[in-house]
Write a protein that holds these residues in place. Structure first.
Motif, PDB file in Angstrom:
ATOM      1  N   ARG A 109       4.475  -9.444 -12.160  1.00  0.00           N
ATOM      2  CA  ARG A 109       4.597  -8.472 -11.064  1.00  0.00           C
ATOM      3  C   ARG A 109       5.303  -9.077  -9.856  1.00  0.00           C
ATOM      4  O   ARG A 109       4.996 -10.195  -9.434  1.00  0.00           O
ATOM      5  CB  ARG A 109       3.210  -7.973 -10.649  1.00  0.00           C
ATOM      6  N   ALA A 110       6.235  -8.300  -9.323  1.00  0.00           N
ATOM      7  CA  ALA A 110       6.891  -8.649  -8.059  1.00  0.00           C
ATOM      8  C   ALA A 110       6.782  -7.458  -7.124  1.00  0.00           C
ATOM      9  O   ALA A 110       6.799  -6.304  -7.561  1.00  0.00           O
ATOM     10  CB  ALA A 110       8.346  -9.017  -8.292  1.00  0.00           C
ATOM     11  N   TRP A 111       6.673  -7.744  -5.825  1.00  0.00           N
ATOM     12  CA  TRP A 111       6.463  -6.690  -4.834  1.00  0.00           C
ATOM     13  C   TRP A 111       7.748  -6.429  -4.054  1.00  0.00           C
ATOM     14  O   TRP A 111       8.477  -7.365  -3.715  1.00  0.00           O
ATOM     15  CB  TRP A 111       5.357  -7.097  -3.854  1.00  0.00           C
ATOM     16  N   THR A 112       7.991  -5.160  -3.761  1.00  0.00           N
ATOM     17  CA  THR A 112       9.136  -4.756  -2.956  1.00  0.00           C
ATOM     18  C   THR A 112       8.644  -3.890  -1.804  1.00  0.00           C
ATOM     19  O   THR A 112       7.918  -2.910  -2.020  1.00  0.00           O
ATOM     20  CB  THR A 112      10.154  -3.954  -3.794  1.00  0.00           C
ATOM     21  N   ASP A 170       0.806   0.025   9.015  1.00  0.00           N
ATOM     22  CA  ASP A 170       0.668  -0.714   7.751  1.00  0.00           C
ATOM     23  C   ASP A 170       2.020  -0.879   7.060  1.00  0.00           C
ATOM     24  O   ASP A 170       2.857   0.027   7.066  1.00  0.00           O
ATOM     25  CB  ASP A 170      -0.265   0.035   6.791  1.00  0.00           C
ATOM     26  N   ARG A 171       2.198  -2.023   6.453  1.00  0.00           N
ATOM     27  CA  ARG A 171       3.308  -2.242   5.533  1.00  0.00           C
ATOM     28  C   ARG A 171       2.868  -1.770   4.148  1.00  0.00           C
ATOM     29  O   ARG A 171       1.724  -2.016   3.740  1.00  0.00           O
ATOM     30  CB  ARG A 171       3.664  -3.732   5.498  1.00  0.00           C
ATOM     31  N   VAL A 172       3.769  -1.093   3.430  1.00  0.00           N
ATOM     32  CA  VAL A 172       3.450  -0.616   2.083  1.00  0.00           C
ATOM     33  C   VAL A 172       4.513  -1.146   1.120  1.00  0.00           C
ATOM     34  O   VAL A 172       5.714  -1.082   1.407  1.00  0.00           O
ATOM     35  CB  VAL A 172       3.397   0.926   2.024  1.00  0.00           C
ATOM     36  N   ALA A 173       4.044  -1.667  -0.011  1.00  0.00           N
ATOM     37  CA  ALA A 173       4.952  -2.235  -1.012  1.00  0.00           C
ATOM     38  C   ALA A 173       4.602  -1.700  -2.396  1.00  0.00           C
ATOM     39  O   ALA A 173       3.474  -1.266  -2.646  1.00  0.00           O
ATOM     40  CB  ALA A 173       4.861  -3.764  -1.000  1.00  0.00           C
TER      41      ALA A 173
END
Lengths: 283, 288
Positions: free
Chosen positions: A176-179, A257-260
């Motif tokens: 898993r990688a987050w963007t 909030d930041r959302v990825a």
């Protein structure tokens, strides 16, 4: 409190936008110039029949021979004064033979008063591409309805020079990688929608993804999961990711909030493991 | 009532049924649930041994494994100990086309259903193809106050049971385009009051369809009185020859107020005039 019949959340529905005479589809929505312009607003309903506490958006985006994306907007208001209540909802069409699409039927608990004019417009990666739309309005129920929500904020779409969302990739197979989709959300939100775009990929393999959504700073996503491991797949036959607009998912995302979005893929091909994502937060 | 923070639905969730191996190794998919012999249910497959908290919403996803056989599926979700499973969602109709590697409309559906903490959840599948596999995965959500009323189970009307078919009630709109079919009875008399309704469309194992769109309506009332008792519709579904999939193929939940003993019928019209390709199966699911 006893479960009175009135508590049952709205037994009355009305469908608007359906074309039943001489056809069997919804209201035709035509895009403008490729990757740059919304088409004109098309009226779906001139006057809604009752106070609605929400609606299903029911779209058919299939047809044509070019893989393309759509950004569909829904508005209320008089002709020339339309105000968007859904802003650039991401949908995709594949290229296979005659363009299978990510058709949808998605619930939006956004109130619409009786007598409201409703219209739609779209941008596409293909000039003058068409989609068709109906809405299923639910009459306001009496007791026990959810608190009304009115602002649907859009994050992650790309509408200049392309028609899509934010590219989400993974760094390695099954990893898993987050963007980041949004660095700082504008409003506190209760419901979340995730739209998955096909990135105009015309040669997708059979593939599985695990898709996740998280809050929090970069590097801290795994400790701030909104939901994780939503499984979706693509087929070689139609080169399409078989997901569309997913939700609403309950959430409690604060303003700021930041959302990825997290991407874990079964394929290691750097192109085929990518999908587009857009997030819609309802406040 | 004030909008207390506790009402912001969604303090807790749990993913169940995922089949994820170690990072870099895999797999990355849902739990495989294998059908029995053709048109017969397979064994129950456990998705979760014991849920972590009281849940009020179940989000069900299902995906076909890679195979190119044109097939119909019925997916059921159950609770209870091994050997004592009870269906809480019965026979969701799904279809796979034959397009290269079996195009499939993935299921993503909400069910407002109460799941007590500690519940064992499992799934079973019937398929027109023996030993076909569905990959199933779910989310359990717990909400605050003011969530929708929950129900205990969903009863299906229309799906054919074990033995001869994995379809549902057929509708033929006829060869005149854009003309509403006759109303086809899906339930003569419902067995329990319902406040939620879903509609599923099956493809009748037709893997070479003509492109077109359908408008589908659902009505209550006695035969002949349906046009005055339409409760939902018309719902819009489309199909392109590129993948031979009717999409969307699962609609709901629609909030309704349907007393026990109600008759339910469905009618459809389509742009397709081919007298095979215009046919669809329909099933209705009610939760009380």
């Amino acid at each position: 409190m006893a479960d009175f019949p009135n508590n049952r959340g709205g037994g009355l529905w009305a469908t608007i936008g359906a074309v039943i005479s001489g056809n069997s589809r919804g209201t035709l929505i035509t895009a403008g110039s490729a990757d740059t312009d919304d088409g004109s607003w098309s009226e779906i309903e001139d006057s809604t029949p009752f106070d609605a506490d929400g609606f299903y958006l029911n779209c058919d985006v299939g047809g044509g021979t070019l893989a393309t994306g759509f950004l569909f907007s829904l508005a209320i208001g008089a002709s020339g004064a339309e105000k968007r209540i859904i802003d650039r909802l991401l949908l995709s069409r594949a290229t296979d033979t005659d363009g299978p699409g990510q058709n949808c039927n998605v619930w939006f608990p956004i109130p619409i008063p009786a007598g409201t004019r409703i219209s739609g417009r779209c941008q596409s990666g293909t000039a003058s591409a068409t989609m068709n739309v109906v809405l299923h309005l639910r009459m306001v129920s009496h007791f026990q309805t959810s608190a009304p929500l009115g602002i649907l904020k859009t994050y992650g779409v790309v509408d200049s020079g392309a028609t899509g969302g934010t590219a989400c990739n993974a760094s390695a197979i099954h990893t898993r990688a987050w963007t980041e989709i949004v660095a700082s959300a504008t409003y506190r939100s209760k419901l979340l929608y995730l739209a998955i775009g096909n990135r105009n990929n015309t040669a997708r393999p059979y593939n599985n993804w695990s898709v996740s959504v998280a809050r929090g700073a970069s590097g801290a996503e795994n400790n701030n999961i909104v939901f994780e491991h939503l499984i979706m797949l693509s087929s070689t036959g139609d080169d399409l990711i078989h997901a569309s607009v997913l939700g609403p998912f309950p959430c409690d995302i604060n303003a700021g909030d930041r959302v990825a979005v997290g991407n874990r893929s079964q394929t290691n091909d750097g192109t085929d493991r990518q999908f587009d994502a857009a997030i819609y937060l309802l406040s | 009532m004030a909008d207390w923070p506790a009402q912001i639905d969604g303090g807790r969730y749990e993913t169940i049924g995922e089949n994820l191996g170690p990072e870099g190794v895999g797999p990355t998919q849902g739990k495989g649930v294998t059908a029995g012999t053709a048109n017969n249910e397979g064994n129950w497959v456990e998705l979760e041994a014991s849920t972590a908290f009281d849940g009020e919403m179940l989000f069900v996803t299902a995906h076909s494994n890679q195979a190119n056989t044109v097939s119909d599926y019925h997916l059921s979700i159950g609770i209870g100990a091994s050997g004592a499973e009870k269906k809480i969602i019965d026979s969701i109709q799904m279809s796979r086309s034959g397009d290269t590697d079996g195009g499939f409309n993935n299921l993503f559906a909400w069910f407002p259903i109460a799941i007590p903490a500690g519940t064992r959840i499992s799934a079973r599948v019937r398929c027109s193809t023996a030993s076909a596999i569905l990959n199933v995965q779910c989310f359990v959500f717990a909400q605050g106050f003011m969530g929708p009323p929950v129900t205990g189970r969903f009863i299906s009307y229309g799906p054919v049971g074990d033995g001869s078919d994995t379809g549902s009630v057929g509708i033929n709109p006829g060869t005149t385009a854009n003309t509403l079919s006759g109303w086809v009875e899906v339930a003569a008399s419902t067995t329990a009051p319902a406040r939620y309704l879903y509609l599923a469309i099956g493809a009748q194992q037709n893997g070479t369809r003509t492109a077109g769109t359908w408008l589908i309506s659902i009505a209550l009332g006695a035969s002949g009185a349906e046009p005055n008792n339409i409760i939902i519709g018309p719902l819009l579904a489309g199909l392109r020859a590129g993948n031979d999939l009717i999409c969307p193929s699962f609609f709901g939940p629609f909030t309704v107020d349907i007393p026990a003993g109600s008759r339910i019928a469905v009618a459809a019209q389509t742009t397709i005039t081919d007298d095979t390709d215009n046919n669809i199966d329909v099933a209705v699911y009610l939760g009380g």
